[in-house]
Design an enzyme around this catalytic site. Structure first.
Site, PDB file in Angstrom:
ATOM      1  N   ASP A  37       1.012  -1.531   0.192  1.00  0.00           N
ATOM      2  CA  ASP A  37      -0.351  -0.147  -0.202  1.00  0.00           C
ATOM      3  C   ASP A  37       0.627   1.407   0.071  1.00  0.00           C
ATOM      4  O   ASP A  37       0.438   2.142   0.186  1.00  0.00           O
ATOM      5  CB  ASP A  37      -0.587   0.336   0.907  1.00  0.00           C
ATOM      6  CG  ASP A  37      -1.975  -0.986   1.133  1.00  0.00           C
ATOM      7  OD1 ASP A  37      -2.189  -1.469  -0.241  1.00  0.00           O
ATOM      8  OD2 ASP A  37      -2.838  -1.737   2.286  1.00  0.00           O
ATOM      9  N   HIS A 240      30.840   6.018  -3.375  1.00  0.00           N
ATOM     10  CA  HIS A 240      29.247   5.681  -3.912  1.00  0.00           C
ATOM     11  C   HIS A 240      28.197   5.499  -2.623  1.00  0.00           C
ATOM     12  O   HIS A 240      27.705   5.152  -2.150  1.00  0.00           O
ATOM     13  CB  HIS A 240      28.793   4.896  -4.511  1.00  0.00           C
ATOM     14  CG  HIS A 240      28.862   5.564  -6.284  1.00  0.00           C
ATOM     15  ND1 HIS A 240      28.890   4.727  -7.303  1.00  0.00           N
ATOM     16  CD2 HIS A 240      29.249   6.955  -6.898  1.00  0.00           C
ATOM     17  CE1 HIS A 240      28.681   5.657  -8.384  1.00  0.00           C
ATOM     18  NE2 HIS A 240      29.189   6.421  -8.131  1.00  0.00           N
ATOM     19  N   ASP A 257      28.933  14.524  -1.017  1.00  0.00           N
ATOM     20  CA  ASP A 257      28.279  14.933  -2.363  1.00  0.00           C
ATOM     21  C   ASP A 257      26.915  15.046  -2.109  1.00  0.00           C
ATOM     22  O   ASP A 257      25.825  14.043  -1.664  1.00  0.00           O
ATOM     23  CB  ASP A 257      28.512  13.643  -3.053  1.00  0.00           C
ATOM     24  CG  ASP A 257      28.572  13.929  -4.355  1.00  0.00           C
ATOM     25  OD1 ASP A 257      27.739  14.712  -4.719  1.00  0.00           O
ATOM     26  OD2 ASP A 257      28.903  13.258  -5.483  1.00  0.00           O
ATOM     27  N   ASP A 268      23.985  19.538  -7.975  1.00  0.00           N
ATOM     28  CA  ASP A 268      25.766  18.606  -7.640  1.00  0.00           C
ATOM     29  C   ASP A 268      26.587  18.989  -7.204  1.00  0.00           C
ATOM     30  O   ASP A 268      27.424  19.125  -8.029  1.00  0.00           O
ATOM     31  CB  ASP A 268      25.493  17.195  -9.493  1.00  0.00           C
ATOM     32  CG  ASP A 268      26.257  15.935  -8.580  1.00  0.00           C
ATOM     33  OD1 ASP A 268      26.584  16.445  -7.473  1.00  0.00           O
ATOM     34  OD2 ASP A 268      26.663  15.766  -9.653  1.00  0.00           O
ATOM     35  N   HIS A 347      37.593   7.649 -11.560  1.00  0.00           N
ATOM     36  CA  HIS A 347      36.843   8.412 -12.371  1.00  0.00           C
ATOM     37  C   HIS A 347      36.959  10.021 -12.999  1.00  0.00           C
ATOM     38  O   HIS A 347      38.159  10.083 -13.049  1.00  0.00           O
ATOM     39  CB  HIS A 347      35.673   8.815 -10.809  1.00  0.00           C
ATOM     40  CG  HIS A 347      36.084   9.839 -10.243  1.00  0.00           C
ATOM     41  ND1 HIS A 347      36.206  11.185 -10.930  1.00  0.00           N
ATOM     42  CD2 HIS A 347      36.060   9.746  -9.207  1.00  0.00           C
ATOM     43  CE1 HIS A 347      35.709  11.569  -9.492  1.00  0.00           C
ATOM     44  NE2 HIS A 347      36.056  11.594  -8.203  1.00  0.00           N
ATOM     45  N   HIS A 351      30.011  14.873 -15.324  1.00  0.00           N
ATOM     46  CA  HIS A 351      28.972  14.648 -16.383  1.00  0.00           C
ATOM     47  C   HIS A 351      28.000  15.792 -17.075  1.00  0.00           C
ATOM     48  O   HIS A 351      27.860  17.414 -16.247  1.00  0.00           O
ATOM     49  CB  HIS A 351      28.371  13.767 -16.081  1.00  0.00           C
ATOM     50  CG  HIS A 351      28.012  13.855 -14.478  1.00  0.00           C
ATOM     51  ND1 HIS A 351      26.858  14.811 -13.809  1.00  0.00           N
ATOM     52  CD2 HIS A 351      28.782  14.057 -13.316  1.00  0.00           C
ATOM     53  CE1 HIS A 351      27.212  15.028 -12.397  1.00  0.00           C
ATOM     54  NE2 HIS A 351      28.091  14.310 -11.818  1.00  0.00           N
ATOM     55  N   HIS A 358      23.205  12.798 -13.615  1.00  0.00           N
ATOM     56  CA  HIS A 358      23.955  12.604 -15.169  1.00  0.00           C
ATOM     57  C   HIS A 358      22.667  12.856 -16.417  1.00  0.00           C
ATOM     58  O   HIS A 358      22.425  11.859 -16.590  1.00  0.00           O
ATOM     59  CB  HIS A 358      24.257  11.029 -14.607  1.00  0.00           C
ATOM     60  CG  HIS A 358      25.240  10.736 -13.859  1.00  0.00           C
ATOM     61  ND1 HIS A 358      26.378   9.806 -13.733  1.00  0.00           N
ATOM     62  CD2 HIS A 358      26.304  11.845 -12.736  1.00  0.00           C
ATOM     63  CE1 HIS A 358      26.560  10.172 -12.307  1.00  0.00           C
ATOM     64  NE2 HIS A 358      26.576  11.507 -11.765  1.00  0.00           N
ATOM     65  N   GLU A 387      34.763  18.101 -11.469  1.00  0.00           N
ATOM     66  CA  GLU A 387      34.771  17.379 -10.219  1.00  0.00           C
ATOM     67  C   GLU A 387      35.762  16.240  -9.626  1.00  0.00           C
ATOM     68  O   GLU A 387      35.474  15.173  -9.849  1.00  0.00           O
ATOM     69  CB  GLU A 387      33.822  16.271 -10.293  1.00  0.00           C
ATOM     70  CG  GLU A 387      33.016  15.466 -11.000  1.00  0.00           C
ATOM     71  CD  GLU A 387      31.548  14.806 -10.449  1.00  0.00           C
ATOM     72  OE1 GLU A 387      31.660  14.294  -8.847  1.00  0.00           O
ATOM     73  OE2 GLU A 387      30.456  14.718 -11.025  1.00  0.00           O
ATOM     74  N   TYR A 391      41.238  10.368  -3.805  1.00  0.00           N
ATOM     75  CA  TYR A 391      40.680   8.731  -2.062  1.00  0.00           C
ATOM     76  C   TYR A 391      42.476   7.483  -2.553  1.00  0.00           C
ATOM     77  O   TYR A 391      42.936   7.567  -3.429  1.00  0.00           O
ATOM     78  CB  TYR A 391      39.989   8.491  -2.910  1.00  0.00           C
ATOM     79  CG  TYR A 391      38.926   8.721  -4.085  1.00  0.00           C
ATOM     80  CD1 TYR A 391      37.707   9.759  -3.637  1.00  0.00           C
ATOM     81  CD2 TYR A 391      39.466   9.483  -5.325  1.00  0.00           C
ATOM     82  CE1 TYR A 391      37.321  10.642  -4.145  1.00  0.00           C
ATOM     83  CE2 TYR A 391      38.716   9.877  -5.919  1.00  0.00           C
ATOM     84  CZ  TYR A 391      37.407  10.474  -5.698  1.00  0.00           C
ATOM     85  OH  TYR A 391      36.592  11.355  -5.710  1.00  0.00           O
ATOM     86  N   ARG A 408      37.088  14.910  -2.932  1.00  0.00           N
ATOM     87  CA  ARG A 408      36.665  15.331  -4.439  1.00  0.00           C
ATOM     88  C   ARG A 408      35.836  16.825  -4.020  1.00  0.00           C
ATOM     89  O   ARG A 408      35.339  17.482  -2.777  1.00  0.00           O
ATOM     90  CB  ARG A 408      35.487  14.468  -4.327  1.00  0.00           C
ATOM     91  CG  ARG A 408      34.918  14.945  -6.206  1.00  0.00           C
ATOM     92  CD  ARG A 408      33.792  13.956  -6.531  1.00  0.00           C
ATOM     93  NE  ARG A 408      32.782  13.535  -5.742  1.00  0.00           N
ATOM     94  CZ  ARG A 408      32.624  12.114  -5.193  1.00  0.00           C
ATOM     95  NH1 ARG A 408      33.795  11.216  -5.028  1.00  0.00           N
ATOM     96  NH2 ARG A 408      31.955  12.378  -4.317  1.00  0.00           N
ATOM     97  N   GLU A 410      33.484  19.464  -6.432  1.00  0.00           N
ATOM     98  CA  GLU A 410      32.948  19.306  -7.320  1.00  0.00           C
ATOM     99  C   GLU A 410      31.307  20.702  -7.557  1.00  0.00           C
ATOM    100  O   GLU A 410      30.683  21.198  -6.805  1.00  0.00           O
ATOM    101  CB  GLU A 410      31.296  18.495  -7.463  1.00  0.00           C
ATOM    102  CG  GLU A 410      30.460  18.369  -8.295  1.00  0.00           C
ATOM    103  CD  GLU A 410      29.852  16.707  -8.205  1.00  0.00           C
ATOM    104  OE1 GLU A 410      29.677  16.266  -7.408  1.00  0.00           O
ATOM    105  OE2 GLU A 410      29.319  16.749  -9.234  1.00  0.00           O
TER     106      GLU A 410
HETATM  107 MN   LIG Z   1      28.382  14.499 -10.063  1.00  0.00          MN
END
Ligand SMILES: [Mn+2]
Length: 440
Positions: A37, A240, A257, A268, A347, A351, A358, A387, A391, A408, A410
């Site tokens: 539900d 992530h 992030d 972002d 990475h 993007h 993205h 970004e 690491y 990071r 960004e």
């Molecule tokens: Mn990003």
């Protein structure tokens, strides 16, 4: 509700013009059960929303190109009984008027009306493969028409991927979209500053995450644009990370992030700052390196460059820094060639950004038979993130004072006719600004 009719009508007209002939069928996203539900919060399909501005579930828009162009909406019926439980719905008539469609019907009539619209069209534009349910439904419609061949009815002979046309449109942001994205960016930037002022040693990551939700919602954003990453210490080295349930230790960095979604448009932003308000020497070394790489990358965002130029600029700075800080050995060319830098930077540098975090759009220019695909040139009104990061997991080849530093930085960047415009500058970024904000 205020609908920018001109904007959404213009998008449909532009798509119809680029189809030249045929019919396009675009459905919104399905509602998804979370458990009995109870649904996940409904999020419309980005393609459907881009062409309609219509946010209700169970909706389909059909566009007809050619000599008599038309846009037709199918949506849920007005239903007082259901509205008592679930809230307002437009119904076909009000939706047609409010959202500027030529015709509108109940979604319950889709199967019958669509056959008349599809009959004898040469081309069908559809997102084939996006949803098995819709693939089957559209296939059934085509087969129903094929079964009528002897009465002179034909099904479209060609099926095209609708997304290729719309992706190109979505890549170039209109003034209306840029304004929305500026506002989305502002909300998120303020939330990052708020988090810097709020975070203290021994807090939990989720306490800081809650500050983002608070700031997003109170400024009118409908949702986070994606699952916020609130990663203290070593957790920042999980790209992530989303558990957001660890304690923030004195002396650690906190990587966040997080961005919001405002009327469909994402921001972002990533910022990394010391939990106790003061960067250590080792943290400052790595932070300064990543920030220098980001500045170098942003400096490459202009219409004289291709998509990959910012990434290449960031990589150039990072690799030199990795060598200087004894994280990598050998010449810059050798480290680039061997890919040894990937131990610390695995990475890419950004993007497209828009309705999707993205966002839609090719990164390489369409290839012809004899030339390989090339990175596409940046053009005015494209929106992207920049970004770079670093690491450092514990490892034998790494000086121990760098262990578990994950950084990071960004920002959201608009390509303009004369360079670029960073939408997210309000979020404190230099070492001095961050330490200053955290003092307050
Ligand atoms: Mn990003």
């Amino acid at each position: 509700m205020n609908i920018n009719l001109t904007e959404f009508k213009a998008r449909r007209q532009k798509l119809i013009a680029s189809m030249s002939e045929g019919i396009a069928i675009i459905h919104t996203a399905p509602e998804v059960f979370r458990n009995r539900d109870s649904h996940y919060p409904f999020r419309f399909d980005s393609y459907f929303y881009y062409l309609t501005g219509f946010k209700e579930p169970e909706s389909v828009v059909i566009l007809i190109a050619g000599s008599a162009p038309k846009s037709i909406l199918f949506c849920r019926d007005k239903d007082i009984e259901r509205e008592i439980w679930d809230g307002f719905r437009y119904g076909a008539d009000a939706a047609r008027e409010t959202f500027g469609f030529d015709e509108a019907y109940s979604i319950n009539e889709l199967d019958t009306v669509v056959l008349k619209l599809l009959a004898n069209q040469a081309k069908l534009y559809f997102s084939l493969g996006e949803s098995a349910t819709w693939d089957a439904r559209v296939t059934a419609w085509l087969n129903a028409l094929r079964a009528q061949t002897r009465s002179g009815v034909s099904a479209p002979a060609e099926v095209y991927d609708l997304r290729q046309l719309v992706d190109e449109m979505r890549l170039y942001k209109s003034p209306y979209e840029i304004d929305l994205m500026r506002r989305s960016a502002n909300i998120a930037a303020n939330a990052h500053n708020r988090a810097m002022q709020f975070a203290k040693p021994n807090m939990m990551e989720y306490e800081v995450e809650a500050e983002f939700l608070h700031e997003f919602y109170r400024k009118g954003a409908q949702a986070p644009a994606y699952t916020s990453i609130v990663a203290g210490g070593a957790n920042a080295c999980t790209l992530h990370y989303s558990a957001n349930n660890a304690k923030l230790n004195d002396g650690d960095l906190l990587l966040i992030d997080a961005g919001c979604e405002l009327d469909g448009y994402a921001s972002d932003i990533t910022r990394t700052f010391p939990v106790n308000g003061k960067f250590s020497a080792a943290q400052k070394d790595i932070y300064t390196l990543v920030l220098t790489a980001q500045h170098a990358a942003i400096a490459q965002v202009n219409i004289a460059n291709h998509w990959n130029a910012p990434h290449e600029a960031a990589l150039d700075v990072l690799i030199q820094g990795f060598i200087d800080l004894k994280l990598c050995k050998g010449s810059k060319d050798a480290v680039l060639e061997t890919g040894d830098y990937r131990q610390f930077y695995m990475h890419r540098t950004g993007h497209w950004l828009g309705l999707d975090v993205h966002d839609a759009g090719e990164y390489k220019a369409p290839k012809s038979n004899d030339t390989p695909a090339q990175w596409r040139m940046l053009e005015a009104n494209m929106m992207l993130t920049v970004e770079p990061g670093c690491y450092i997991r514990p490892a034998d080849n790494v000086p121990e004072h760098f262990w578990n530093i994950g950084i990071r930085i960004e920002d959201d960047v608009l390509v303009t006719s004369h360079g670029c415009d960073v939408l997210t500058l309000k979020a404190a970024k230099s070492v001095a600004d961050i330490e200053d904000v955290m003092q307050r």
